[in-house]
Design a protein around this motif. Sequence first.
Motif, PDB file in Angstrom:
ATOM      1  N   TRP A 116      -1.166  -1.885 -10.317  1.00  0.00           N
ATOM      2  CA  TRP A 116      -1.523  -0.941  -9.262  1.00  0.00           C
ATOM      3  C   TRP A 116      -3.019  -0.650  -9.311  1.00  0.00           C
ATOM      4  N   PHE A 156       1.013   3.583 -14.423  1.00  0.00           N
ATOM      5  CA  PHE A 156       1.034   4.082 -13.053  1.00  0.00           C
ATOM      6  C   PHE A 156       2.159   5.089 -12.867  1.00  0.00           C
ATOM      7  N   LYS A 159       0.847  -1.188   0.000  1.00  0.00           N
ATOM      8  CA  LYS A 159       0.000   0.000   0.000  1.00  0.00           C
ATOM      9  C   LYS A 159       0.883   1.238   0.000  1.00  0.00           C
ATOM     10  N   ILE A 206       8.282   4.947  -5.367  1.00  0.00           N
ATOM     11  CA  ILE A 206       7.902   3.880  -6.291  1.00  0.00           C
ATOM     12  C   ILE A 206       9.129   3.091  -6.714  1.00  0.00           C
ATOM     13  N   ALA A 258      -2.643   3.741  -3.267  1.00  0.00           N
ATOM     14  CA  ALA A 258      -2.485   2.816  -4.386  1.00  0.00           C
ATOM     15  C   ALA A 258      -2.030   1.485  -3.811  1.00  0.00           C
ATOM     16  N   LYS A 263      -0.221  -2.122  -4.831  1.00  0.00           N
ATOM     17  CA  LYS A 263       0.519  -2.895  -5.825  1.00  0.00           C
ATOM     18  C   LYS A 263       0.225  -4.364  -5.560  1.00  0.00           C
ATOM     19  N   GLU A 308       2.252  -1.093 -14.718  1.00  0.00           N
ATOM     20  CA  GLU A 308       3.378  -0.384 -14.108  1.00  0.00           C
ATOM     21  C   GLU A 308       3.723   0.899 -14.869  1.00  0.00           C
TER      22      GLU A 308
END
Length: 86
Positions: free
Chosen positions: A53, A67, A4, A82, A13, A15, A64
Amino acid sequence: MAIKLQLGSSTYALKVDPKEATELHYGCPVEGRWNICLCDVCQRQIEEDEEMWFVSEMNEVLCEECFEEFIEWKYPHFLHKIHLIG
């Protein structure tokens, strides 16, 4: 394991991998395998070996690449986080 990322006070968001996405009911069910997930931005199928995500403020699943573009545009100060996660 889902990760998170808190983007704002009420925005986050997640993952997730395909197994976790299936458990969260993302994507389209396919008999005998994980759900098929499409990126809500580029409409590319996210492969079984890829992570994706879920962005709460948009209620969408992103690959990916999409995002990272979203983060660059809306939350540029999160880019370093990230890259530490990925």
